[in-house]
Write an enzyme that holds these catalytic residues in place. Structure first.
Site, PDB file in Angstrom:
ATOM      1  N   LEU A  14       0.863  -1.194   0.000  1.00 32.77           N
ATOM      2  CA  LEU A  14       0.000   0.000   0.000  1.00 32.77           C
ATOM      3  C   LEU A  14       0.890   1.232   0.000  1.00 32.77           C
ATOM      4  CD1 LEU A  14      -2.867   1.030   0.033  1.00 32.77           C
ATOM      5  CD2 LEU A  14      -2.877   0.816   2.501  1.00 32.77           C
ATOM      6  N   HIS A  15       1.426   1.571  -1.175  1.00 30.09           N
ATOM      7  CA  HIS A  15       2.342   2.707  -1.302  1.00 30.09           C
ATOM      8  C   HIS A  15       1.553   3.996  -1.560  1.00 30.09           C
ATOM      9  CE1 HIS A  15       2.045   2.568  -5.732  1.00 30.09           C
ATOM     10  NE2 HIS A  15       1.972   1.270  -5.543  1.00 30.09           N
ATOM     11  N   ALA A  16       2.233   5.070  -1.858  1.00 26.98           N
ATOM     12  CA  ALA A  16       1.639   6.409  -1.889  1.00 26.98           C
ATOM     13  C   ALA A  16       0.429   6.555  -2.817  1.00 26.98           C
ATOM     14  CB  ALA A  16       2.702   7.435  -2.262  1.00 26.98           C
ATOM     15  N   ALA A  19      -2.619   4.493  -1.617  1.00 26.80           N
ATOM     16  CA  ALA A  19      -3.024   5.020  -0.309  1.00 26.80           C
ATOM     17  C   ALA A  19      -3.802   6.313  -0.497  1.00 26.80           C
ATOM     18  CB  ALA A  19      -1.805   5.247   0.575  1.00 26.80           C
TER      19      ALA A  19
END
Length: 88
Positions: A14-16, A19
């Site tokens: 769940l990266h930038a 997210a």
């Protein structure tokens, strides 16, 4: 209160970008929406809170929503997870 769990299957976790998509999906709702992972719970309307969890591939997350539009908020989270190919 409604809740649902998802397993993160995206390689990068769940990266930038995903997210941000999750946060944006719930920001318009009045209910409280929380994300629980790795024994910690954060407000899903806070990008900093979500990013602080460092959610990696294989992590099971639980989304809870509580309030007048809780069902709609959870549906928006489900759509965002599907759109971003985050999990199952």
């Amino acid at each position: 209160m409604v809740e649902k769990s998802f397993k993160i299957t995206q390689e990068a976790g769940l990266h930038a970008r995903p997210a941000t998509a999750l946060v944006n999906a719930v920001n318009s709702f009045t209910c409280d929406v929380n994300l629980e992972a790795n024994g910690r719970t954060v407000n899903l309307k806070s990008i900093m809170g979500v990013m602080s969890l460092g959610i990696s591939k294989g992590t099971v997350i639980k989304i809870t929503a509580n309030g007048s539009d809780e069902k709609e908020a959870l549906e928006a989270v489900e759509r965002a997870i599907a759109t971003e190919n985050l999990g199952e």
